[in-house]
Each structure stands twice: as structure tokens, then as C-alpha cells.
Design a protein around this motif. Structure first.
Motif, PDB file in Angstrom:
ATOM      1  N   ASP A  28       9.852  21.782  -1.921  1.00 47.38           N
ATOM      2  CA  ASP A  28      10.328  21.606  -3.522  1.00 47.38           C
ATOM      3  C   ASP A  28      10.936  20.215  -4.004  1.00 47.38           C
ATOM      4  O   ASP A  28      11.794  20.119  -4.900  1.00 47.38           O
ATOM      5  CB  ASP A  28      11.143  22.771  -4.035  1.00 47.38           C
ATOM      6  N   ASP A  29      10.624  19.417  -2.968  1.00 42.17           N
ATOM      7  CA  ASP A  29      11.377  17.889  -3.023  1.00 42.17           C
ATOM      8  C   ASP A  29      10.812  17.033  -3.940  1.00 42.17           C
ATOM      9  O   ASP A  29      11.233  15.832  -4.407  1.00 42.17           O
ATOM     10  CB  ASP A  29      11.394  17.473  -1.829  1.00 42.17           C
ATOM     11  N   GLY A  30       9.392  17.680  -4.439  1.00 44.62           N
ATOM     12  CA  GLY A  30       8.704  16.327  -5.473  1.00 44.62           C
ATOM     13  C   GLY A  30       7.593  15.676  -4.533  1.00 44.62           C
ATOM     14  O   GLY A  30       6.984  16.243  -3.795  1.00 44.62           O
ATOM     15  N   LYS A  31       7.483  14.557  -4.982  1.00 41.80           N
ATOM     16  CA  LYS A  31       6.472  13.590  -4.115  1.00 41.80           C
ATOM     17  C   LYS A  31       7.026  12.948  -2.779  1.00 41.80           C
ATOM     18  O   LYS A  31       7.943  12.347  -3.083  1.00 41.80           O
ATOM     19  CB  LYS A  31       5.681  12.657  -5.156  1.00 41.80           C
ATOM     20  N   LEU A  32       6.269  12.753  -1.958  1.00 40.64           N
ATOM     21  CA  LEU A  32       6.544  12.124  -0.692  1.00 40.64           C
ATOM     22  C   LEU A  32       5.816  10.826  -0.831  1.00 40.64           C
ATOM     23  O   LEU A  32       4.780  10.733  -1.038  1.00 40.64           O
ATOM     24  CB  LEU A  32       6.275  12.721   0.576  1.00 40.64           C
ATOM     25  N   VAL A  33       6.646   9.778  -0.446  1.00 37.62           N
ATOM     26  CA  VAL A  33       6.293   8.334  -0.664  1.00 37.62           C
ATOM     27  C   VAL A  33       5.912   7.763   0.818  1.00 37.62           C
ATOM     28  O   VAL A  33       6.958   7.824   1.408  1.00 37.62           O
ATOM     29  CB  VAL A  33       7.142   7.443  -1.485  1.00 37.62           C
ATOM     30  N   VAL A  39       0.920  -1.321   0.122  1.00 42.91           N
ATOM     31  CA  VAL A  39       0.162   0.007   0.072  1.00 42.91           C
ATOM     32  C   VAL A  39       1.032   1.088   0.152  1.00 42.91           C
ATOM     33  O   VAL A  39       1.859   1.215   0.517  1.00 42.91           O
ATOM     34  CB  VAL A  39      -1.109  -0.082   1.373  1.00 42.91           C
ATOM     35  N   LYS A  40       0.536   2.118  -0.919  1.00 45.48           N
ATOM     36  CA  LYS A  40       1.423   3.319  -0.883  1.00 45.48           C
ATOM     37  C   LYS A  40       0.369   4.567  -0.915  1.00 45.48           C
ATOM     38  O   LYS A  40      -0.683   4.555  -1.343  1.00 45.48           O
ATOM     39  CB  LYS A  40       2.363   3.394  -2.233  1.00 45.48           C
ATOM     40  N   ALA A  41       1.052   5.630  -0.655  1.00 45.47           N
ATOM     41  CA  ALA A  41       0.332   7.186  -0.701  1.00 45.47           C
ATOM     42  C   ALA A  41       1.576   7.883  -1.169  1.00 45.47           C
ATOM     43  O   ALA A  41       2.702   8.050  -0.883  1.00 45.47           O
ATOM     44  CB  ALA A  41      -0.079   7.687   0.707  1.00 45.47           C
ATOM     45  N   MET A  42       1.328   8.871  -2.190  1.00 50.56           N
ATOM     46  CA  MET A  42       1.880   9.739  -2.726  1.00 50.56           C
ATOM     47  C   MET A  42       1.364  11.255  -2.511  1.00 50.56           C
ATOM     48  O   MET A  42       0.126  11.514  -3.039  1.00 50.56           O
ATOM     49  CB  MET A  42       1.850   9.578  -4.133  1.00 50.56           C
ATOM     50  N   ILE A  43       2.278  12.023  -1.920  1.00 47.75           N
ATOM     51  CA  ILE A  43       1.906  13.295  -1.695  1.00 47.75           C
ATOM     52  C   ILE A  43       2.914  14.478  -2.075  1.00 47.75           C
ATOM     53  O   ILE A  43       4.028  14.437  -1.776  1.00 47.75           O
ATOM     54  CB  ILE A  43       1.787  13.465   0.002  1.00 47.75           C
ATOM     55  N   GLU A  44       2.165  15.373  -2.613  1.00 53.59           N
ATOM     56  CA  GLU A  44       3.156  16.624  -3.241  1.00 53.59           C
ATOM     57  C   GLU A  44       3.653  17.316  -1.842  1.00 53.59           C
ATOM     58  O   GLU A  44       2.813  17.826  -1.188  1.00 53.59           O
ATOM     59  CB  GLU A  44       2.435  17.466  -4.296  1.00 53.59           C
ATOM     60  N   THR A  45       5.115  17.636  -1.820  1.00 51.65           N
ATOM     61  CA  THR A  45       5.510  18.408  -0.686  1.00 51.65           C
ATOM     62  C   THR A  45       5.078  20.002  -0.701  1.00 51.65           C
ATOM     63  O   THR A  45       5.117  20.272   0.359  1.00 51.65           O
ATOM     64  CB  THR A  45       6.971  18.170  -0.460  1.00 51.65           C
ATOM     65  N   ARG A  46       5.034  20.284  -1.908  1.00 50.06           N
ATOM     66  CA  ARG A  46       4.563  21.811  -2.107  1.00 50.06           C
ATOM     67  C   ARG A  46       3.128  22.055  -1.379  1.00 50.06           C
ATOM     68  O   ARG A  46       3.064  23.221  -1.080  1.00 50.06           O
ATOM     69  CB  ARG A  46       4.444  21.929  -3.642  1.00 50.06           C
ATOM     70  N   ASP A  48       6.520  -3.771   6.989  1.00 52.73           N
ATOM     71  CA  ASP A  48       7.587  -2.701   6.777  1.00 52.73           C
ATOM     72  C   ASP A  48       7.012  -1.473   6.319  1.00 52.73           C
ATOM     73  O   ASP A  48       5.996  -1.545   5.242  1.00 52.73           O
ATOM     74  CB  ASP A  48       8.728  -3.042   5.861  1.00 52.73           C
ATOM     75  N   SER A  49       7.301  -0.415   6.718  1.00 52.30           N
ATOM     76  CA  SER A  49       6.789   0.941   6.352  1.00 52.30           C
ATOM     77  C   SER A  49       8.271   1.722   5.919  1.00 52.30           C
ATOM     78  O   SER A  49       9.254   1.460   6.685  1.00 52.30           O
ATOM     79  CB  SER A  49       6.217   1.600   7.212  1.00 52.30           C
ATOM     80  N   GLY A  50       8.005   2.814   4.880  1.00 53.37           N
ATOM     81  CA  GLY A  50       8.983   3.691   4.467  1.00 53.37           C
ATOM     82  C   GLY A  50       8.385   4.877   4.309  1.00 53.37           C
ATOM     83  O   GLY A  50       7.362   4.980   3.469  1.00 53.37           O
ATOM     84  N   VAL A  51       9.345   5.954   4.478  1.00 55.84           N
ATOM     85  CA  VAL A  51       8.760   7.219   4.080  1.00 55.84           C
ATOM     86  C   VAL A  51       9.756   8.075   3.521  1.00 55.84           C
ATOM     87  O   VAL A  51      10.942   8.404   4.210  1.00 55.84           O
ATOM     88  CB  VAL A  51       8.188   7.996   5.534  1.00 55.84           C
ATOM     89  N   TYR A  52       9.851   8.428   2.255  1.00 53.75           N
ATOM     90  CA  TYR A  52      10.912   8.944   1.773  1.00 53.75           C
ATOM     91  C   TYR A  52      10.408   9.616   0.385  1.00 53.75           C
ATOM     92  O   TYR A  52       9.364   9.652  -0.035  1.00 53.75           O
ATOM     93  CB  TYR A  52      11.892   7.991   1.129  1.00 53.75           C
TER      94      TYR A  52
END
Length: 255
Positions: A223-228, A138-145, A174-178
Motif C-alpha cells: 500500500d505504499d503507492g508507486k515504486l520508482v 530512464v525510469k520505471a514506475m511499478i504499483e507496489t500492490r 546513477d540509480s535509485g529505487v524508492y
């Protein structure tokens, strides 16, 4: 001889605007001069999100635009306006929750594996219920802006179980935030359904759901792009079922 120097109200307001909403409320009881300065729009506009005008433009009530900045701040804290599934907490920083429809779920469009259902306690029209999988992803993608700048965020899975749950007891995921494209390799092992004699990392929320920390992220300039925000389990080959996901939420780190 005592000499008293009176600071201009504008100077006091500028100083108070560099503190916090809680400090401003405390300082407002010091004296009438401090109250006038601490309650001023120039102070409370600094505590609101920089794009608050765009946020309140989504409000169905025209009365909100006539509020003082202090009243507007507390109105948004108590009556959040959902903006792309985001809200504003007491800190004045923005939260964001990706609901089921915005998540990337492996086999999420296969009714034999996942189904969409409605629950009255959910803030979204539909939530995802796991029926049967081996491979959990399962993933979420969030724009950092869209998040508040210069803010430490923590990501949470918001979930619950049905009575016929299976496959999560004593088996961590397992979880990851990057940031997309620059995975830092940092992972957490999360027990979503620990047995009674094991430490519980999840917490009950006041809205009838459970949450568990997935990881942290510092949003510098947006301005990093998308947070996963990723949650997965590929290795145990144990079937899993009975998990209900409302979404993945990121909010300013407390403390």
C-alpha cells in the motif's frame, strides 16, 4: 516402554505449509504419511501467490485448472504466465518487468535519440536502442500492490550493447529505487561497460541479456503507492550511444 504418538495428517500438512516448497519435497520422502501430507493441495496452495486464481485465468490452456496445487506450482515455475509483464519464480513470489513501452525515457519519442527495434531474444515485441544523447534518464514506475507482500525485492536493468557503443566505458550512471514522493536519497553508481581491468558488477543472463542491480526495496503491505526505479547521468556532458534496453525488472531478493 516406547510410546509413539501419531499426528493427524491435517496437522502435519499445516506444519509443512509453514516451510518452503523445497522443504515440502524433502519431507515427502520421509514416509507414506508425510508424502500424502506434503503433496496435499492445502500445503501447495499456501506456496502459490494469493491471487493465483486470477493469474491462471489468463492462461490460454484450460487444462491448467485441473492440475493439483503442487503440479500447478511447478507448471507456473517452468511455464510462467506473463501478467502485465510479470512472472512467478521458484520461490512462489511474483517478478515484474517493465518493458520499453512502459518506461519513461527522456527523448524516448525522438528518433534522433532513441529508436524502437525488434530482437528475437527479447520477451517483448520492441526494445529501445540509444542512438545519441548527452542527458541520460530512464525510469520505471511499478504499483507496489501488484508485487508479493512482505518480500524483499531487487531491481535490475536488463540491457546489452551494440558494437558501436560509446560513452559508458569508465563513466558510471546513477540509480535509485524508492517510493514516489518519498525519495530516500540512496543512490548507486553503476558501470554498465567497465574496462577489462575493472570490477564488473553486471552479470550475463541465460536469455542472452545482461543485468545489473539498481537497488532494493521491501514491500510490506503493498500500500505504499508507486515504486520508482531510476537510472540517470546528467553531469559528464559526454555523448552516449549503443545501449539497448529490454526493460527494468524487479524480483525477490535471493539469499
Amino acid at each position: 516402554m516406547d510410546i509413539t504418538i501419531a499426528l493427524p495428517a491435517e496437522c502435519i500438512s499445516n506444519i509443512i505449509s509453514l516451510t518452503t516448497p523445497r522443504d515440502a519435497c524433502r519431507l515427502s520422502v520421509v514416509s507414506p504419511v508425510f508424502k500424502s501430507a506434503a503433496d496435499s493441495d492445502s500445503v501447495w496452495e499456501n506456496f502459490l501467490p494469493s491471487d493465483y486464481k486470477q493469474i491462471i485465468s489468463n492462461s490460454v490452456s484450460s487444462l491448467i485448472t485441473s492440475l493439483s496445487k503442487k503440479d500447478l506450482y511447478f507448471h507456473l515455475c517452468r511455464n510462467p504466465i506473463i501478467i502485465n509483464n510479470g512472472t512467478m519464480p521458484e520461490s512462489g513470489k511474483k517478478c515484474y518487468m517493465v518493458g520499453t513501452k512502459g518506461l519513461s525515457i527522456a527523448w524516448g519519442d525522438e528518433p534522433n535519440h532513441w529508436i524502437l527495434t525488434s530482437l528475437p531474444e527479447s520477451r517483448f515485441p520492441e526494445v529501445a536502442e540509444l542512438k545519441y544523447v548527452w542527458w541520460f534518464d530512464v525510469k520505471a514506475m511499478i504499483e507496489t500492490r501488484i508485487l508479493s507482500l512482505r518480500t524483499n525485492y531487487t531491481a535490475y536493468l536488463v540491457f546489452k550493447f551494440v558494437e558501436s557503443k560509446y560513452g559508458f566505458a569508465r563513466r558510471p550512471v546513477d540509480s535509485g529505487v524508492y517510493i514516489e514522493g518519498s525519495d530516500n536519497g540512496v543512490r548507486r553508481r553503476l558501470l554498465l561497460d567497465p574496462s577489462r581491468n575493472m570490477a564488473r558488477l553486471s552479470q550475463d543472463r541465460r536469455d542472452g541479456w545482461i543485468e545489473i542491480e539498481m537497488g532494493e526495496f521491501f514491500n510490506e503491505n503493498g500500500d505504499d503507492g508507486k515504486l520508482v526505479c531510476s537510472l540517470f547521468e546528467f553531469d559528464s556532458f559526454i555523448t552516449k550511444r549503443g545501449l539497448i534496453i529490454q526493460g527494468i525488472e524487479v524480483r525477490p531478493k535471493s539469499g
